[in-house]
Design an enzyme around this catalytic site. Structure first.
Site, short mmCIF file in Angstrom:
data_model
loop_
_atom_site.label_atom_id
_atom_site.label_comp_id
_atom_site.label_asym_id
_atom_site.label_seq_id
_atom_site.Cartn_x
_atom_site.Cartn_y
_atom_site.Cartn_z
N HIS A 1 0.84 -1.20 0.00
CA HIS A 1 0.00 0.00 0.00
C HIS A 1 0.88 1.26 0.00
CE1 HIS A 1 -3.28 2.73 1.21
NE2 HIS A 1 -4.09 1.78 0.82
N GLU B 1 -1.77 -0.34 -5.98
CA GLU B 1 -1.68 -1.62 -5.26
C GLU B 1 -1.79 -2.79 -6.23
OE1 GLU B 1 -4.54 -1.31 -1.69
OE2 GLU B 1 -4.82 0.51 -2.86
#
Ligand code: NAG
Ligand code: NAG
Ligand code: NAG
Ligand code: NAG
Ligand code: NAG
Ligand code: NAG
Ligand code: NAG
Ligand code: NAG
Ligand code: NAG
Ligand code: NAG
Length: 397
Positions: free
Chosen positions: A196, A355
């Site tokens: 992330h 991501e």
């Protein structure tokens, strides 16, 4: 209980041997800020045990100036006390993104996990004490590689069974490699990991803008995306990214901000949200068998100002893009970033999260037939995520 599979046990032994061979080298421990340094030609980075996170990533820009192009905090100990926890650079786990109604069914049994978002309507990134809220163990650290491990107990956050995971980051010239392995040792359980990482390829030093709206994004395999409701929960639909639509990053690269004057962008990242928080599908098999390491990158992000470009290669079949609409000038930038005379915070749209992952909430969409990539049990192959982030710099003209 901890019952290792043989390959993992062997790699743990190897990792421990490496760690011991460097164990007495003080330059390889954490620095005064609690960070572990890795470097290779043209790239230098810091990682921390908290969430197995990347905290700094230095690339020289088009003028040869080192830029720290990821978000994070200056001090590793701040991550545990920061009240906002924006999942800065860590590994969301054991199941990244959102789980609808905080529940799922495996083999006819319904499980409930701890909700932590939207008035407890769903579970985001593994729950209120998901993996990126915890300190991983450093099992190996060399000058260009680090391996973190975590043992996630049976029942933690409501998930069934124990999961043992290893996260290895390696730097080679101009490249950051990620390898994430996870084993369900005792029961069948959902597993989906990701990285992330928040990016600003100008390190907030671009005098023209503190935002990332001028960064150019290309998603050449992403003609489709997962449809979501007002709180970003997949509603079972797969939507087309029609050419020239706001979600079209496949037919040609475009700036993140290119369509910000289009009314179509309002609501594109949930109710009342303008921008992107979107799971794009990656469809590569259409051109025949492919090797993710050498087939074209699934995403390219570049900034005309710094000249820095990242090409992302991965074995994953989806790619989430978040344009940081939720940032509001509270999150501080690091001492390694910014511009004299400008407020030292992340403004709205000041960053982009990208991501690599699988199809989000596929555990609640059985008709997508993603169970082999979302649900793992003892005796199954391990969960594996691999990616390579390759950096290059456009020469200034
Ligand atoms: C310790 O680390 C330094 C810097 O990475 C390296 O040059 C040196 O060879 C290492 N020494 C030992 C004993 O590992
Ligand atoms: C990092 O933060 C900790 C706790 O907040 C503090 O004790 C330590 O001095 C800080 N380190 C540096 C280098 O500022
Ligand atoms: C940036 O360039 C300087 C000067 O050539 C060099 O010392 C440094 O290692 C470079 N940084 C990176 C991350 O490559
Ligand atoms: C993680 O480790 C840091 C540094 O040792 C420590 O300050 C912090 O309290 C730990 N956080 C958690 C959640 O264990
Ligand atoms: C959501 O979960 C609750 C239990 O936590 C259950 O009673 C309810 O039926 C579920 N709702 C939906 C729409 O699945
Ligand atoms: C969440 O759940 C509550 C109670 O079930 C409901 O009233 C509310 O509208 C839901 N949605 C959001 C976004 O909070
Ligand atoms: C930055 O983006 C804005 C809005 O998309 C555009 O008007 C402007 O020309 C861009 N600037 C550069 C330097 O690309
Ligand atoms: C699912 O969400 C998409 C995107 O918001 C929307 O276009 C579609 O109508 C929704 N479909 C259902 C069945 O709710
Ligand atoms: C989005 O931006 C691209 C590039 O500028 C443009 O071609 C396209 O028409 C825009 N789409 C909308 C819906 O505004
Ligand atoms: C969306 O915005 C409108 C207009 O500002 C507001 O009335 C409404 O309450 C907002 N809805 C949500 C869910 O925030």
């Amino acid at each position: 209980m901890l019952s290792f599979k043989l390959p993992v046990a062997l790699s743990l032994l190897a990792a421990t041997a490496i760690a011991q061979s460097y164990g007495d080298n003080s330059t390889l421990g954490p620095n005064a800020d609690g960070k572990y340094e890795l470097s290779a030609e043209g790239i230098r980075a810091y990682f921390i045990p908290y969430g197995a996170s990347i905290s700094n990533l230095f690339i020289n820009d088009t003028n040869g100036i080192e830029r720290d192009i990821v978000l994070g905090f200056d001090n590793a100990s701040h991550y545990s006390v920061d009240p906002f926890h924006p999942h800065l650079g860590g590994v969301p786990g054991r199941y990244a993104n959102r789980i609808k109604n905080s529940s799922f069914v495996i083999d006819g049994q319904e499980y409930h996990v701890t909700p932590n978002e939207n008035n407890n309507n769903d579970t985001l990134h593994g729950g209120p004490d998901g993996w990126d809220f915890r300190n991983f163990t450093v099992v190996a650290h060399t000058t260009d590689s680090i391996t973190f491990s975590i043992v996630d107990p049976d029942g933690k956050e409501g998930f069934p069974g124990e999961v043992v995971s290893y996260i290895t980051y390696t730097l080679t010239p101009h490249t950051w490699h990620l390898k994430m392995v996870a084993l369900a040792t005792t029961k069948k359980t959902p597993i989906m990991l990701s990285s992330h990482t928040y990016w600003n390829l100008d390190a907030f030093a671009n005098p023209d803008t503190p935002t990332a709206l001028n960064h150019t994004l290309s998603l050449p395999y992403s003609g489709q995306r997962i449809g979501t409701d007002g709180i970003l929960i997949p509603n079972g639909t797969i939507l087309p990214n029609l050419q020239y639509d706001v979600n079209d990053f496949w037919s040609a690269p475009k700036q993140i901000g290119a369509n910000f004057t289009s009314p179509d962008l309002l609501g594109n990242c949930g109710t009342n949200c303008t921008g992107y928080d979107t799971c794009y599908l990656v469809n590569r098999a259409q051109n025949g068998p492919y090797d993710w390491r050498t087939t074209g990158s699934v995403a390219t992000l570049s900034s005309p100002w710094s000249g820095i470009q990242v090409d992302i290669f991965t074995d994953q079949d989806a790619f989430q893009v978040y344009s940081c609409g939720g940032q509001n000038g509270i999150l501080p930038i690091k001492s390694t970033q910014g511009l004299d005379g400008r407020s030292r915070v992340v403004e709205q749209f000041g960053c982009i999260v990208m991501e690599v992952e699988d199809w989000i909430d596929a555990i609640n969409q059985p008709e997508w037939q993603r169970d082999k990539k979302n649900i793992f049990g003892p005796g199954d192959d391990p969960y594996v995520l691999e990616a390579a982030y390759v950096f290059s710099v456009k020469k200034s003209s």
